[in-house]
Design a protein around this motif. Structure first.
Motif, PDB file in Angstrom:
ATOM      1  N   ARG A  69       0.583  -1.513   0.007  1.00  0.00           N
ATOM      2  CA  ARG A  69       0.145  -0.244  -0.291  1.00  0.00           C
ATOM      3  C   ARG A  69       1.251   1.491   0.043  1.00  0.00           C
ATOM      4  NH1 ARG A  69      -5.590   1.234  -0.478  1.00  0.00           N
ATOM      5  NH2 ARG A  69      -4.729   3.227  -0.971  1.00  0.00           N
ATOM      6  N   GLU A  70       1.777   1.079   1.051  1.00  0.00           N
ATOM      7  CA  GLU A  70       2.633   2.334   0.587  1.00  0.00           C
ATOM      8  C   GLU A  70       3.269   2.942  -0.270  1.00  0.00           C
ATOM      9  OE1 GLU A  70       7.001   3.296   3.296  1.00  0.00           O
ATOM     10  OE2 GLU A  70       5.268   2.708   4.575  1.00  0.00           O
ATOM     11  N   VAL A  71       3.492   1.818  -1.524  1.00  0.00           N
ATOM     12  CA  VAL A  71       4.342   1.974  -2.478  1.00  0.00           C
ATOM     13  C   VAL A  71       4.088   2.722  -3.743  1.00  0.00           C
ATOM     14  CG1 VAL A  71       5.709   0.459  -4.054  1.00  0.00           C
ATOM     15  CG2 VAL A  71       6.340   0.145  -2.145  1.00  0.00           C
ATOM     16  N   TYR A  72       2.194   2.085  -3.339  1.00  0.00           N
ATOM     17  CA  TYR A  72       0.657   1.764  -4.340  1.00  0.00           C
ATOM     18  C   TYR A  72       1.046   3.503  -4.048  1.00  0.00           C
ATOM     19  CZ  TYR A  72      -3.735   2.340  -5.443  1.00  0.00           C
ATOM     20  OH  TYR A  72      -4.712   2.889  -6.463  1.00  0.00           O
ATOM     21  N   ASP A  73       0.811   3.873  -3.297  1.00  0.00           N
ATOM     22  CA  ASP A  73       0.755   5.261  -2.449  1.00  0.00           C
ATOM     23  C   ASP A  73       1.979   6.233  -3.519  1.00  0.00           C
ATOM     24  OD1 ASP A  73      -1.538   5.002  -1.096  1.00  0.00           O
ATOM     25  OD2 ASP A  73      -0.516   4.811   0.648  1.00  0.00           O
ATOM     26  N   LYS A  74       2.932   6.076  -3.283  1.00  0.00           N
ATOM     27  CA  LYS A  74       3.849   6.934  -3.990  1.00  0.00           C
ATOM     28  C   LYS A  74       3.773   6.415  -5.245  1.00  0.00           C
ATOM     29  CE  LYS A  74       7.251   5.796  -0.822  1.00  0.00           C
ATOM     30  NZ  LYS A  74       8.356   5.742  -0.070  1.00  0.00           N
ATOM     31  N   VAL A  75       3.547   5.539  -6.187  1.00  0.00           N
ATOM     32  CA  VAL A  75       3.599   5.232  -7.141  1.00  0.00           C
ATOM     33  C   VAL A  75       2.188   5.860  -7.882  1.00  0.00           C
ATOM     34  CG1 VAL A  75       3.120   3.547  -9.280  1.00  0.00           C
ATOM     35  CG2 VAL A  75       5.063   2.970  -7.647  1.00  0.00           C
ATOM     36  N   ILE A  76       1.481   6.207  -7.670  1.00  0.00           N
ATOM     37  CA  ILE A  76      -0.023   6.933  -8.074  1.00  0.00           C
ATOM     38  C   ILE A  76       0.346   8.399  -7.718  1.00  0.00           C
ATOM     39  CG2 ILE A  76      -1.684   5.030  -7.792  1.00  0.00           C
ATOM     40  CD1 ILE A  76      -2.972   6.705  -5.048  1.00  0.00           C
ATOM     41  N   LYS A  77       1.178   8.885  -7.244  1.00  0.00           N
ATOM     42  CA  LYS A  77       1.343  10.657  -7.628  1.00  0.00           C
ATOM     43  C   LYS A  77       2.229  10.508  -8.653  1.00  0.00           C
ATOM     44  CE  LYS A  77       1.322  11.036  -1.923  1.00  0.00           C
ATOM     45  NZ  LYS A  77       2.116  11.149  -0.714  1.00  0.00           N
ATOM     46  N   LYS A  78       3.082   9.755  -8.961  1.00  0.00           N
ATOM     47  CA  LYS A  78       4.373   9.913  -9.924  1.00  0.00           C
ATOM     48  C   LYS A  78       3.846   9.391 -11.385  1.00  0.00           C
ATOM     49  CE  LYS A  78       8.662   8.703  -7.481  1.00  0.00           C
ATOM     50  NZ  LYS A  78       8.881   9.560  -7.410  1.00  0.00           N
ATOM     51  N   VAL A  79       2.685   8.342 -11.404  1.00  0.00           N
ATOM     52  CA  VAL A  79       2.080   8.180 -12.615  1.00  0.00           C
ATOM     53  C   VAL A  79       0.314   8.483 -13.353  1.00  0.00           C
ATOM     54  CG1 VAL A  79       4.041   6.281 -13.290  1.00  0.00           C
ATOM     55  CG2 VAL A  79       1.732   5.762 -12.025  1.00  0.00           C
ATOM     56  N   GLY A  80      -0.278   8.756 -11.283  1.00  0.00           N
ATOM     57  CA  GLY A  80      -1.964   8.793 -11.618  1.00  0.00           C
ATOM     58  C   GLY A  80      -2.446   7.019 -10.920  1.00  0.00           C
ATOM     59  N   SER A  81      -3.365   7.594 -10.647  1.00  0.00           N
ATOM     60  CA  SER A  81      -4.346   5.681 -10.345  1.00  0.00           C
ATOM     61  C   SER A  81      -4.560   5.763 -11.192  1.00  0.00           C
ATOM     62  CB  SER A  81      -5.844   6.627  -9.106  1.00  0.00           C
ATOM     63  OG  SER A  81      -6.383   7.139  -9.767  1.00  0.00           O
ATOM     64  N   GLU A  82      -4.501   6.027 -12.798  1.00  0.00           N
ATOM     65  CA  GLU A  82      -5.479   4.980 -13.683  1.00  0.00           C
ATOM     66  C   GLU A  82      -4.582   3.789 -14.321  1.00  0.00           C
ATOM     67  OE1 GLU A  82      -8.683   4.372 -14.284  1.00  0.00           O
ATOM     68  OE2 GLU A  82      -8.836   6.040 -12.776  1.00  0.00           O
ATOM     69  N   GLN A  83      -3.379   4.417 -13.530  1.00  0.00           N
ATOM     70  CA  GLN A  83      -2.044   3.198 -13.954  1.00  0.00           C
ATOM     71  C   GLN A  83      -1.234   2.410 -12.961  1.00  0.00           C
ATOM     72  OE1 GLN A  83       0.712   4.834 -16.856  1.00  0.00           O
ATOM     73  NE2 GLN A  83      -0.190   6.761 -17.527  1.00  0.00           N
ATOM     74  N   ALA A  84      -1.992   2.626 -12.693  1.00  0.00           N
ATOM     75  CA  ALA A  84      -1.149   1.842 -11.027  1.00  0.00           C
ATOM     76  C   ALA A  84      -2.634   0.737 -10.679  1.00  0.00           C
ATOM     77  CB  ALA A  84      -0.662   2.355 -10.170  1.00  0.00           C
ATOM     78  N   ALA A  85      -2.014  -0.569 -10.226  1.00  0.00           N
ATOM     79  CA  ALA A  85      -3.415  -1.381  -9.408  1.00  0.00           C
ATOM     80  C   ALA A  85      -2.637  -1.852  -7.716  1.00  0.00           C
ATOM     81  CB  ALA A  85      -3.652  -3.371 -10.148  1.00  0.00           C
ATOM     82  N   LEU A  86      -3.175  -2.181  -7.234  1.00  0.00           N
ATOM     83  CA  LEU A  86      -2.992  -2.951  -5.602  1.00  0.00           C
ATOM     84  C   LEU A  86      -3.512  -4.041  -5.681  1.00  0.00           C
ATOM     85  CD1 LEU A  86      -1.512  -2.153  -2.953  1.00  0.00           C
ATOM     86  CD2 LEU A  86      -3.794  -1.462  -2.170  1.00  0.00           C
ATOM     87  N   ILE A  87      -2.894  -4.861  -5.920  1.00  0.00           N
ATOM     88  CA  ILE A  87      -3.391  -6.239  -5.120  1.00  0.00           C
ATOM     89  C   ILE A  87      -2.728  -7.469  -4.008  1.00  0.00           C
ATOM     90  CG2 ILE A  87      -4.029  -8.733  -6.286  1.00  0.00           C
ATOM     91  CD1 ILE A  87      -3.258  -7.319  -8.845  1.00  0.00           C
ATOM     92  N   THR A  88      -3.642  -7.124  -3.467  1.00  0.00           N
ATOM     93  CA  THR A  88      -3.550  -7.544  -1.631  1.00  0.00           C
ATOM     94  C   THR A  88      -4.506  -9.054  -1.325  1.00  0.00           C
ATOM     95  OG1 THR A  88      -4.526  -6.077  -0.333  1.00  0.00           O
ATOM     96  CG2 THR A  88      -2.202  -6.024  -0.818  1.00  0.00           C
TER      97      THR A  88
END
Length: 825
Positions: A42-61
């Motif tokens: 989740r922590e890395v997901y939050d960092k990634v969406i700040k860089k590329v936007g929420s449409e391009q990143a997925a979180l799967i747990t």
């Protein structure tokens, strides 16, 4: 065939390995990263969406899935990585987890089988290097050196540990115990444990990061990926229970946790505290230089399973690895569950085809988040499988609603809230499995909302239990020798830097101490309060002396403004009591002395004024032995004597000698000799109080309410009632001065010694009793009742004492004749 490109980024903690992996992944068109914890994903997901936007990143747990249609980057827990995807970049964090006895086989499977089309990256400890070298791939090793120095400090008491410290424990009980100790001594600590939900854990970490608290108490969950601004890490123990047995941490595990101290270029330190045993010099050297024993083998389990029938499935699970550096993992929880259900009577009639057996295996892999409740996890698996194996093939909404309804409660302590969250996580996992639940999206949202709600409540409970804002303010202020801003409100509340520390009751600061407060709590509060509370107490002492308004109450305490400032204690005699001050030790000795002198004078004056006749008896300068003897007896008995106790003294007193005593307030009655002024309310209260204080008895007894002359109560203490001025007649008590006035009425009504005395209303009014009780009282006083012509008469018939050989002449005569001859004026 071209070999896969692998980059292994190895090094101790705090070397930027994860940051490098994120940047590398985003340089490709697609990628996926696997993490050991949902929290890290989740922590890395939050960092990634700040860089590329929420449409391009997925979180799967297991418990949370956010998968946009056009997602290019996937941040996952290792177990939840979609292995069927073909992406340019794949990374696994904390790859040394391949050696973990519980989850190692999952990491090993990813190590052996998951590859990016263009690049695969493994991040972890140097201890895994030789294992990665065994892979038949094009491997590049990047060694990351720690940017700051790590130093061993040895042992420190918790009370002496500096701020920006994490203290490590390996059980919830130890975490809570240490956190409570820090709350008392330092103001509080944030909590980080693997059992906390990610939201609660993040909220607790934020408490620390924001500076609300200076300490962190954590399990080894802190060792993976949670970056915080820590200067120190202290171990309360180097042993942990790993699910099977209690064992000592390996050096690499100690290093993983200790490495959280220091950040980027800032040096860090680690040490031990409490009962933790010392780390030897050789191990310290290895830890400080990040040199740990290499991993020689990793755990493995066959992932290519055969679902043709139960026996084939079990056989495929038992398959052994064909490489020397792989070792088959011991029976895992999912495997235990599978064997249990294949033996179950309810399922023995089930015809397991490939799909059904695969479904049962998938159900057995539901994580046991709760762990503590025996049998509960298997019940969950059983219920889920029965629904999925039914005609509808899905868990019903009614069943889901019932499960969550049981958990939708916000009451309880930390443990009960944590347990509820763990159960909700189970149903969150189930809801996130594709096509397992009716109306799946609704239940995904519902479980998330409930987990968040319980997590917020758990965070509040942890904060309330283990963080004392007041103690934190005081600890920080006292350490830095700050001047506190202190207020004393009109209601006597004392605030220091807007934190309530207690109330001033009279001349004493009553500290607001929490349950189980330590001596250090009291010292800290008093030290902080001394600056302003001391002058206020001195001001109050001056007011007491200037006004002289204090009060002595039945609890033996002296009160000012309804607050106790002193308490009587035993003195040289009952008219000269001692007392102890009830004041705060903040007060200087000269102030205490000033107050003591004032109270001594006040007490002496009060006793001499209200009990003047008793004091006069005590100070009587008389040579006549009979007068002295009678005066002494009266003084010793608090001003009330039974006449027959002193009949010999009375016989020897001449009328002029009696006059001396009468002038001092002595009254010679039919039954008693007493100081008549002492029968009034104020003297009765004071002398009985002083008497109780001196003799240390009758504490629960109180004088009768003033105005009552006649009492009907056989359970009263006869001796104490005589002290209060009441004589007993069987079940009745009559005030002795009223008794004398009754005799006077009787004497006035008697014209002939043989004539009956008529009962008149004035007699009843004087006593305050009804006719029937008056008749019984007269009988108890040796009168015979005669009723005639609707009137009541009575006549005195003294009882003879058969035990005595001779009866005094005076006792044979009518007592009222004696009274009549006395000069009663």
């Amino acid at each position: 065939m071209k070999k896969n490109k692998i980059t292994a980024v190895l090094g101790p903690t705090n070397t930027g390995k994860t940051h490098l992996a994120i940047e590398t992944m985003l340089s490709f068109d697609s990628g996926m990263m696997g993490f050991p914890l949902r929290l890290l994903a989740r922590e890395v997901y939050d960092k990634v969406i700040k860089k590329v936007g929420s449409e391009q990143a997925a979180l799967i747990t297991g418990e949370e899935k956010i998968i946009p249609t056009n997602a290019k980057y996937f941040l996952c827990t290792v177990e939840s990585m979609p292995i069927e995807k073909y992406l340019d970049f794949v990374a696994i964090d904390e790859i040394q987890m391949c050696a973990d006895h519980e989850r190692g086989h999952i990491f090993t499977d990813r190590l052996l089988n998951m590859r990016g089309n263009k690049l695969t990256m493994f991040m972890g400890s140097n201890t895994i290097k030789s294992i990665i070298n065994n892979l038949d791939d094009d491997i590049e090793f990047i060694n990351r050196n720690r940017l700051s120095k790590l130093t061993y400090l040895g042992h420190k008491k918790i009370s002496r540990i500096d701020r920006k410290t994490a203290i490590i424990a390996f059980s919830a009980e130890d975490v809570y115990g240490i956190a409570e100790l820090i709350r008392r001594q330092k103001g509080g600590a944030a909590i980080v444990m693997g059992s906390l939900s990610p939201k609660t854990r993040n909220a607790q970490v934020e408490l620390y990061q924001s500076g609300d608290v200076d300490f962190l108490v954590a399990t080894d969950a802190i060792g993976m990926g949670i970056n915080m601004d820590l200067d120190y890490v202290f171990f309360s123990s180097l042993k942990k229970f790993d699910g099977k047995k209690s064992r000592r941490l390996s050096l690499s595990e100690i290093g993983q946790i200790a490495g959280r101290a220091g950040r980027y270029l800032n040096n860090g330190s680690f040490g031990i505290t409490g009962q933790c045993k010392q780390i030897n010099a050789e191990d310290v050297d290895l830890l400080e230089n990040h040199k740990f024993e290499e991993i020689s083998s990793i755990y493995w389990r066959n992932s290519n399973l055969n679902f043709n029938n139960p026996n084939m499935l079990l056989k495929s699970l038992e398959e052994k690895p064909n490489e020397y550096w792989l070792k088959k993992i011991h029976e895992c929880e999912d495997e235990k569950a599978l064997k249990f259900f294949l033996r179950e009577k309810d399922l023995q009639s089930t015809k397991f085809n490939n799909d059904r057996l695969s479904l049962l295996w998938e159900c057995c892999q539901i994580p046991d988040f709760v762990k503590k409740t025996y049998g509960n996890h298997y019940e969950v698996i059983s219920n889920v499988f029965k629904f999925l194996n039914s005609e509808k093939g899905k868990i019903t909404e009614d069943f889901m609603r019932f499960q969550l309804m049981k958990l939708d409660k916000l009451d309880g302590n930390v443990d009960s809230l944590s347990n509820r969250i763990a159960n909700v996580r189970t149903w969150s996992y189930v809801s996130n499995k594709n096509n397992w639940v009716q109306n799946q999206n609704y239940w995904i949202e519902k479980t998330k909302i409930l987990e968040d709600k319980l997590s917020d409540r758990l965070h509040d409970e942890l904060t309330k239990t283990f963080i004392d804002k007041r103690a934190s303010v005081l600890a920080r202020g006292l350490k830095q020798d700050m001047d506190f801003k202190t207020k004393i409100l009109d209601n006597n509340d004392v605030l220091i830097d807007d934190q309530f520390i207690g109330k001033i009751n009279g001349l004493k600061l009553e500290l607001d101490l929490k349950k189980g407060a330590l001596e250090t709590d009291i010292k800290s509060l008093k030290k902080a309060a001394r600056q302003s509370v001391g002058p206020e107490l001195e001001r109050r002492i001056q007011i007491i002396i200037d006004t002289g308004i204090i009060e002595l109450k039945e609890d033996f305490k002296l009160y000012w403004n309804n607050s106790a400032i002193g308490k009587l204690s035993v003195g040289k005699d009952y008219l000269n009591p001692n007392f102890d001050l009830i004041v705060d030790d903040i007060l200087e000795q000269n102030q205490k002395k000033k107050l003591t002198i004032f109270i001594e004078k006040w007490l002496k004056n009060k006793i001499e004024t209200i009990l003047e006749s008793l004091v006069s008896l005590q100070n009587l300068k008389e040579k006549n032995s009979s007068i002295k003897a009678l005066a002494y007896q009266l003084y010793e008995n608090n001003g009330v004597l039974k006449r027959d106790q002193v009949s010999d003294y009375l016989k020897n007193l001449e009328q002029n000698q009696r006059k001396i005593l009468r002038d001092l307030g002595v009254k010679f009655g039919r039954y008693h000799v007493f100081l008549h002024k002492l029968i009034k309310p104020e003297p009765v209260f004071l002398r009985t109080l002083l008497w109780k204080n001196y003799h240390q008895k009758y504490f629960n007894l109180k004088p009768p309410t003033f105005g009552l002359n006649f009492l009907d109560n056989k359970n009263l203490n006869r001796s104490f009632m005589l002290l209060c001025g009441f004589e007993k007649f069987n079940n009745y008590y009559v005030r002795i001065d009223i008794l004398e006035r009754l005799f006077l009425q009787i004497i006035k009504s008697e014209t002939d010694k043989n004539k009956e005395i008529k009962m008149v209303p004035e007699m009843l009014n004087l006593l305050g009793c009804n006719k029937e009780k008056f008749k019984k009282l007269l009988s108890n006083m040796n009168y015979k009742i005669i009723e005639k012509d609707n009137d009541i008469f009575f006549r005195y018939f003294p009882k003879k004492d058969k035990k005595r050989n001779s009866i005094k002449k005076e006792q044979k005569e009518n007592p009222f004749k004696i009274l009549k001859n006395l000069n009663l004026n």
